[in-house]
Motif scaffolding. Structure first.
Motif, mmCIF file in Angstrom:
data_model
loop_
_atom_site.group_PDB
_atom_site.id
_atom_site.type_symbol
_atom_site.label_atom_id
_atom_site.label_comp_id
_atom_site.label_asym_id
_atom_site.label_seq_id
_atom_site.Cartn_x
_atom_site.Cartn_y
_atom_site.Cartn_z
ATOM 1 N N ILE A 117 -24.659 31.949 -23.869
ATOM 2 C CA ILE A 117 -25.732 31.397 -23.034
ATOM 3 C C ILE A 117 -26.749 30.721 -23.937
ATOM 4 C CG2 ILE A 117 -27.586 31.927 -21.408
ATOM 5 C CD1 ILE A 117 -25.938 34.429 -20.566
ATOM 6 N N GLY A 118 -26.997 29.443 -23.669
ATOM 7 C CA GLY A 118 -28.011 28.690 -24.386
ATOM 8 C C GLY A 118 -29.164 28.377 -23.453
ATOM 9 N N ILE A 119 -30.371 28.687 -23.902
ATOM 10 C CA ILE A 119 -31.570 28.427 -23.099
ATOM 11 C C ILE A 119 -32.381 27.358 -23.816
ATOM 12 C CG2 ILE A 119 -33.619 29.420 -22.030
ATOM 13 C CD1 ILE A 119 -32.237 32.184 -22.241
ATOM 14 N N SER A 120 -32.602 26.234 -23.138
ATOM 15 C CA SER A 120 -33.376 25.137 -23.712
ATOM 16 C C SER A 120 -34.060 24.380 -22.580
ATOM 17 C CB SER A 120 -32.467 24.191 -24.502
ATOM 18 O OG SER A 120 -33.169 23.053 -24.951
ATOM 19 N N VAL A 124 -22.858 28.859 -20.752
ATOM 20 C CA VAL A 124 -23.876 28.756 -19.701
ATOM 21 C C VAL A 124 -25.107 28.107 -20.317
ATOM 22 C CG1 VAL A 124 -25.353 30.047 -18.084
ATOM 23 C CG2 VAL A 124 -23.045 30.890 -18.624
ATOM 24 N N GLY A 125 -25.702 27.176 -19.608
ATOM 25 C CA GLY A 125 -26.942 26.567 -20.064
ATOM 26 C C GLY A 125 -28.052 26.774 -19.060
ATOM 27 N N PHE A 126 -29.175 27.261 -19.535
ATOM 28 C CA PHE A 126 -30.410 27.309 -18.751
ATOM 29 C C PHE A 126 -31.197 26.083 -19.192
ATOM 30 C CE2 PHE A 126 -29.068 31.480 -17.956
ATOM 31 C CZ PHE A 126 -29.981 32.240 -17.236
ATOM 32 N N THR A 127 -31.419 25.129 -18.298
ATOM 33 C CA THR A 127 -32.065 23.876 -18.657
ATOM 34 C C THR A 127 -33.238 23.567 -17.737
ATOM 35 O OG1 THR A 127 -30.622 22.549 -17.238
ATOM 36 C CG2 THR A 127 -29.870 22.923 -19.495
ATOM 37 N N MET A 134 -22.639 19.890 -21.493
ATOM 38 C CA MET A 134 -21.788 20.597 -22.460
ATOM 39 C C MET A 134 -21.294 21.948 -21.964
ATOM 40 S SD MET A 134 -23.928 19.975 -25.965
ATOM 41 C CE MET A 134 -22.748 20.824 -27.000
ATOM 42 N N VAL A 135 -21.933 22.494 -20.953
ATOM 43 C CA VAL A 135 -21.659 23.877 -20.555
ATOM 44 C C VAL A 135 -20.744 23.954 -19.332
ATOM 45 C CG1 VAL A 135 -23.769 24.814 -21.566
ATOM 46 C CG2 VAL A 135 -23.816 23.976 -19.215
ATOM 47 N N ASP A 136 -20.100 25.110 -19.183
ATOM 48 C CA ASP A 136 -19.262 25.363 -18.013
ATOM 49 C C ASP A 136 -20.104 25.663 -16.777
ATOM 50 O OD1 ASP A 136 -16.788 25.255 -19.541
ATOM 51 O OD2 ASP A 136 -17.345 27.217 -20.353
ATOM 52 N N TYR A 137 -21.243 26.298 -16.984
ATOM 53 C CA TYR A 137 -22.142 26.703 -15.900
ATOM 54 C C TYR A 137 -23.555 26.288 -16.294
ATOM 55 C CZ TYR A 137 -18.210 29.779 -14.844
ATOM 56 O OH TYR A 137 -16.956 30.280 -14.575
ATOM 57 N N GLN A 138 -24.234 25.576 -15.397
ATOM 58 C CA GLN A 138 -25.587 25.158 -15.701
ATOM 59 C C GLN A 138 -26.562 25.697 -14.654
ATOM 60 O OE1 GLN A 138 -28.397 21.233 -16.346
ATOM 61 N NE2 GLN A 138 -26.386 20.916 -15.514
ATOM 62 N N LEU A 139 -27.611 26.349 -15.129
ATOM 63 C CA LEU A 139 -28.711 26.780 -14.269
ATOM 64 C C LEU A 139 -29.878 25.849 -14.593
ATOM 65 C CD1 LEU A 139 -28.359 30.646 -14.544
ATOM 66 C CD2 LEU A 139 -27.438 29.099 -12.827
ATOM 67 N N GLU A 179 -21.576 23.929 -28.769
ATOM 68 C CA GLU A 179 -20.420 23.151 -29.233
ATOM 69 C C GLU A 179 -19.393 24.059 -29.915
ATOM 70 O OE1 GLU A 179 -20.166 18.888 -31.272
ATOM 71 O OE2 GLU A 179 -21.051 20.398 -32.597
ATOM 72 N N LEU A 180 -19.853 24.934 -30.801
ATOM 73 C CA LEU A 180 -18.944 25.858 -31.478
ATOM 74 C C LEU A 180 -18.302 26.821 -30.475
ATOM 75 C CD1 LEU A 180 -18.783 27.287 -34.825
ATOM 76 C CD2 LEU A 180 -18.968 28.997 -33.024
ATOM 77 N N ALA A 181 -19.098 27.334 -29.543
ATOM 78 C CA ALA A 181 -18.565 28.244 -28.520
ATOM 79 C C ALA A 181 -17.464 27.563 -27.707
ATOM 80 C CB ALA A 181 -19.695 28.714 -27.607
ATOM 81 N N ASN A 182 -17.686 26.305 -27.340
ATOM 82 C CA ASN A 182 -16.661 25.558 -26.600
ATOM 83 C C ASN A 182 -15.393 25.396 -27.434
ATOM 84 O OD1 ASN A 182 -18.108 25.203 -24.188
ATOM 85 N ND2 ASN A 182 -19.089 23.341 -24.927
ATOM 86 N N GLU A 183 -15.558 25.096 -28.721
ATOM 87 C CA GLU A 183 -14.397 24.946 -29.611
ATOM 88 C C GLU A 183 -13.599 26.243 -29.710
ATOM 89 O OE1 GLU A 183 -16.007 23.631 -33.338
ATOM 90 O OE2 GLU A 183 -16.588 21.665 -32.518
ATOM 91 N N LYS A 184 -14.284 27.370 -29.652
ATOM 92 C CA LYS A 184 -13.628 28.675 -29.786
ATOM 93 C C LYS A 184 -13.073 29.196 -28.463
ATOM 94 C CE LYS A 184 -14.666 29.613 -34.164
ATOM 95 N NZ LYS A 184 -13.775 30.110 -35.186
ATOM 96 N N GLY A 185 -13.296 28.468 -27.371
ATOM 97 C CA GLY A 185 -12.764 28.882 -26.074
ATOM 98 C C GLY A 185 -13.627 29.869 -25.327
ATOM 99 N N ALA A 186 -14.902 29.965 -25.693
ATOM 100 C CA ALA A 186 -15.827 30.828 -24.958
ATOM 101 C C ALA A 186 -16.259 30.133 -23.666
ATOM 102 C CB ALA A 186 -17.052 31.142 -25.820
#
Length: 186
Positions: free
Chosen positions: A111-114, A137-140, A150-155, A127-134
């Motif tokens: 989960i990235g919050i920005s 989630v982004g809180f934007t 970039m995220v699978d799930y965006q809040l 980006e690294l998490a996506n490369e590793k198959g994680a």
């Protein structure tokens, strides 16, 4: 209209614009991570780092229930020694990705919050998490920046007021934590 009333009215308007389907999808994702005993990583800068730490605490403590797995959750902004070592030696933009490189596995949740969606260290971590198959989630807020795409799930909090975005990000983590706790009580 008073300043207080204006702030509250604008906050109410923004709350009414939230995507409830995205919130529910994130709750389901985190519940599945719990059941599968997946690791959850949460990151952010400044006020978003505080929200990330708060989210880690709430998931780890406030969701415990007998006969259910506890959340396996780590705050990537919480270890000042490792954060400053990576910042000093590899650049601040790499502080989260460098930590994730050692830990993240496929199907973990990151989960990235920005508020801006433009924080270079959060973007590199995702980006690294996506490369590793994680699962990501982004809180934007604001226009969601690059993080939203970039995220699978965006809040997404549709506001250009940083205080409103940060208020609602904290409210969302509380809503999610409460929902996750109630799911296992029933």
């Amino acid at each position: 209209m008073t300043r207080a009333n204006n702030y509250i009215q604008e906050l109410k308007y923004t709350l009414d614009q939230l995507d409830e389907k995205a919130i529910e999808a994130t709750i389901t994702l985190l519940h599945q991570a719990r059941v599968e005993k997946r690791q959850i990583f949460i990151m952010g800068n400044g006020g978003s780092a505080s929200t990330a730490s708060h989210f880690v605490c709430d998931l780890a403590k406030n969701t415990r229930w007998p006969d259910w797995p506890h959340f396996r959750v780590i705050g990537l902004a919480d270890n000042m020694a490792i954060l400053s070592a990576y910042a000093n030696d590899e650049g601040y933009e790499n502080v989260f990705a460098a930590q994730l490189a050692n830990l993240v596995q496929p199907d973990d949740v990151v989960i990235g919050i920005s508020t801006s969606g433009k924080s270079p260290n959060v973007l590199r971590g995702i980006e690294l998490a996506n490369e590793k198959g994680a699962k990501t989630v982004g809180f934007t807020g604001f226009d969601a920046g690059q993080l939203g795409d970039m995220v699978d799930y965006q809040l997404h909090v549709p506001s250009h007021c940083i205080e409103h975005v940060e208020d609602i990000h904290l409210m969302l983590e509380h809503l999610i934590t409460k929902a996750l706790r109630e799911m296992v009580k029933n």
